[in-house]
Design a protein around this motif. Structure first.
Motif, PDB file in Angstrom:
ATOM      1  N   GLU A 218       4.299  37.867 -15.860  1.00 11.21           N
ATOM      2  CA  GLU A 218       5.178  37.860 -17.026  1.00 11.21           C
ATOM      3  C   GLU A 218       6.580  37.340 -16.701  1.00 11.21           C
ATOM      4  O   GLU A 218       7.183  36.649 -17.511  1.00 11.21           O
ATOM      5  CB  GLU A 218       5.250  39.267 -17.637  1.00 11.21           C
ATOM      6  N   ASN A 219       7.086  37.683 -15.519  1.00  5.96           N
ATOM      7  CA  ASN A 219       8.470  37.282 -15.222  1.00  5.96           C
ATOM      8  C   ASN A 219       8.583  35.928 -14.504  1.00  5.96           C
ATOM      9  O   ASN A 219       9.676  35.521 -14.107  1.00  5.96           O
ATOM     10  CB  ASN A 219       9.209  38.391 -14.452  1.00  5.96           C
ATOM     11  N   GLY A 220       7.437  35.236 -14.328  1.00  6.28           N
ATOM     12  CA  GLY A 220       7.485  33.889 -13.765  1.00  6.28           C
ATOM     13  C   GLY A 220       7.421  33.820 -12.248  1.00  6.28           C
ATOM     14  O   GLY A 220       7.307  32.742 -11.670  1.00  6.28           O
ATOM     15  N   GLU A 221       7.472  34.990 -11.588  1.00 12.03           N
ATOM     16  CA  GLU A 221       7.470  34.987 -10.120  1.00 12.03           C
ATOM     17  C   GLU A 221       6.127  34.533  -9.541  1.00 12.03           C
ATOM     18  O   GLU A 221       6.063  33.876  -8.503  1.00 12.03           O
ATOM     19  CB  GLU A 221       7.791  36.393  -9.605  1.00 12.03           C
ATOM     20  N   TYR A 222       5.042  34.893 -10.234  1.00  9.96           N
ATOM     21  CA  TYR A 222       3.698  34.491  -9.803  1.00  9.96           C
ATOM     22  C   TYR A 222       3.600  32.956  -9.760  1.00  9.96           C
ATOM     23  O   TYR A 222       3.158  32.378  -8.764  1.00  9.96           O
ATOM     24  CB  TYR A 222       2.648  35.091 -10.747  1.00  9.96           C
ATOM     25  N   ASP A 223       4.049  32.317 -10.835  1.00  9.62           N
ATOM     26  CA  ASP A 223       4.014  30.844 -10.895  1.00  9.62           C
ATOM     27  C   ASP A 223       4.875  30.220  -9.808  1.00  9.62           C
ATOM     28  O   ASP A 223       4.531  29.197  -9.232  1.00  9.62           O
ATOM     29  CB  ASP A 223       4.508  30.358 -12.268  1.00  9.62           C
ATOM     30  N   LYS A 224       6.012  30.866  -9.550  1.00 10.95           N
ATOM     31  CA  LYS A 224       6.933  30.372  -8.534  1.00 10.95           C
ATOM     32  C   LYS A 224       6.286  30.386  -7.154  1.00 10.95           C
ATOM     33  O   LYS A 224       6.436  29.441  -6.373  1.00 10.95           O
ATOM     34  CB  LYS A 224       8.184  31.271  -8.504  1.00 10.95           C
ATOM     35  N   ILE A 225       5.577  31.457  -6.858  1.00 12.96           N
ATOM     36  CA  ILE A 225       4.920  31.594  -5.553  1.00 12.96           C
ATOM     37  C   ILE A 225       3.846  30.510  -5.402  1.00 12.96           C
ATOM     38  O   ILE A 225       3.773  29.826  -4.388  1.00 12.96           O
ATOM     39  CB  ILE A 225       4.327  33.013  -5.373  1.00 12.96           C
ATOM     40  N   LEU A 226       3.026  30.327  -6.438  1.00 14.50           N
ATOM     41  CA  LEU A 226       1.980  29.300  -6.361  1.00 14.50           C
ATOM     42  C   LEU A 226       2.588  27.913  -6.190  1.00 14.50           C
ATOM     43  O   LEU A 226       2.102  27.103  -5.409  1.00 14.50           O
ATOM     44  CB  LEU A 226       1.091  29.329  -7.612  1.00 14.50           C
ATOM     45  N   LYS A 227       3.641  27.667  -6.922  1.00 12.90           N
ATOM     46  CA  LYS A 227       4.297  26.356  -6.881  1.00 12.90           C
ATOM     47  C   LYS A 227       4.879  26.066  -5.496  1.00 12.90           C
ATOM     48  O   LYS A 227       4.835  24.942  -5.013  1.00 12.90           O
ATOM     49  CB  LYS A 227       5.402  26.297  -7.937  1.00 12.90           C
ATOM     50  N   LYS A 228       5.421  27.115  -4.878  1.00 15.74           N
ATOM     51  CA  LYS A 228       6.028  26.974  -3.548  1.00 15.74           C
ATOM     52  C   LYS A 228       5.013  26.431  -2.539  1.00 15.74           C
ATOM     53  O   LYS A 228       5.346  25.628  -1.677  1.00 15.74           O
ATOM     54  CB  LYS A 228       6.553  28.345  -3.108  1.00 15.74           C
ATOM     55  N   TYR A 229       3.761  26.872  -2.657  1.00 18.19           N
ATOM     56  CA  TYR A 229       2.755  26.470  -1.670  1.00 18.19           C
ATOM     57  C   TYR A 229       1.836  25.334  -2.134  1.00 18.19           C
ATOM     58  O   TYR A 229       1.279  24.616  -1.322  1.00 18.19           O
ATOM     59  CB  TYR A 229       1.896  27.682  -1.283  1.00 18.19           C
ATOM     60  N   LEU A 230       1.653  25.214  -3.444  1.00 23.79           N
ATOM     61  CA  LEU A 230       0.694  24.221  -3.939  1.00 23.79           C
ATOM     62  C   LEU A 230       1.367  23.046  -4.648  1.00 23.79           C
ATOM     63  O   LEU A 230       0.716  22.068  -4.982  1.00 23.79           O
ATOM     64  CB  LEU A 230      -0.315  24.896  -4.879  1.00 23.79           C
ATOM     65  N   GLY A 231       2.670  23.153  -4.848  1.00 18.65           N
ATOM     66  CA  GLY A 231       3.429  22.046  -5.449  1.00 18.65           C
ATOM     67  C   GLY A 231       3.222  21.945  -6.945  1.00 18.65           C
ATOM     68  O   GLY A 231       2.467  22.675  -7.541  1.00 18.65           O
TER      69      GLY A 231
END
Ligand code: GLN
Length: 231
Positions: A218-231
């Motif tokens: 909900e707070n966007g942190e999950y997406d941020k983590i995935l993006k950090k490693y998968l671009g």
């Protein structure tokens, strides 16, 4: 005095694989990193508990959870029915599949080309299950190892013509130029990863994981983590 209180209820021992990029591995400085690590640490922060990591391998993590030496595990672990007999899983946090990887230019175009050859998979994994179930049909010899890194080394060396592992892990290894491999066949199955505890135990931890995962989505942190490693 904390009479009869044996353990710090705010600290949990979490087991993980040694090297399963980009979900967990040790960086150049020996620091544990990856999607699973960041996700679990962020969930712990969100839910107010601390994590003691045990980076011990995939099969070893399952054994540790079963033996009560770890409270839970996060290791790109496939949620499936046979495992549900032994473990309780969290809500799914990532969708994955299995693929076959070969050295570029090996000439292997399909599973039929594996006849009489040696392939490799990692103990107790979804990749192993697929390779083992199809061994007779395609007539290959299946070697089993404990670590993903050994699989990649064996295919590089030519000790095995192919390895079977989760698609995002193979793709990350190729993208980071660790190996000059290709995926000549399609992906197999489709499954979800989940955090796991031993069946019937650590219910509170499982609840916290699910609540934390929901909050991070909900707070966007999950997406941020995935993006950090998968671009
Ligand atoms: N997803 C696979 C499984 O659960 C592989 C996990 C791993 O090797 N860490 O069997």
């Amino acid at each position: 005095a904390a009479c009869g209180q044996k353990k710090d209820s705010n600290k949990f021992i979490i087991a993980t694989d040694t090297a399963f990029v980009p979900f967990e591995w040790k960086d150049g400085k020996g620091k544990l990193t990856g999607i699973d690590i960041d996700l679990m640490n962020a969930i712990a922060k969100n839910q107010g508990f601390t994590v003691e990591w045990k980076s011990i391998g995939f099969d070893a993590s399952m054994t540790a959870v079963e033996a009560g030496e770890a409270d839970g595990m996060i290791a790109g672990m496939t949620i499936n029915d046979s495992r549900k007999k032994k473990y309780d899983f969290s809500d799914p946090y990532y969708t994955s599949s299995v693929s076959m990887a070969t050295a570029k230019g090996s000439g292997i175009k399909s599973y039929n080309d594996l006849k009489g050859k040696t392939v490799v998979a990692k103990t107790s994994t979804s990749g192993f299950e697929f390779a083992n179930a199809n061994k007779k049909k395609y007539g290959y010899k299946l070697e089993v190892v404990e670590e993903s890194s050994i699989m990649y080394q064996k295919v590089k060396n030519g000790d095995a013509v192919a390895l079977f592992e989760d698609t995002p892990v193979i793709k990350y290894n190729i993208a980071s130029k660790q190996v000059n491999f290709e995926l000549p066949t399609g992906t197999e199955g489709k499954f979800n990863y989940g955090f796991a505890v031993y069946k019937g135990s650590n219910k509170e931890l499982l609840k916290k994981f699910n609540a934390g995962l929901k909050a991070l989505k909900e707070n966007g942190e999950y997406d941020k983590i995935l993006k950090k490693y998968l671009g």
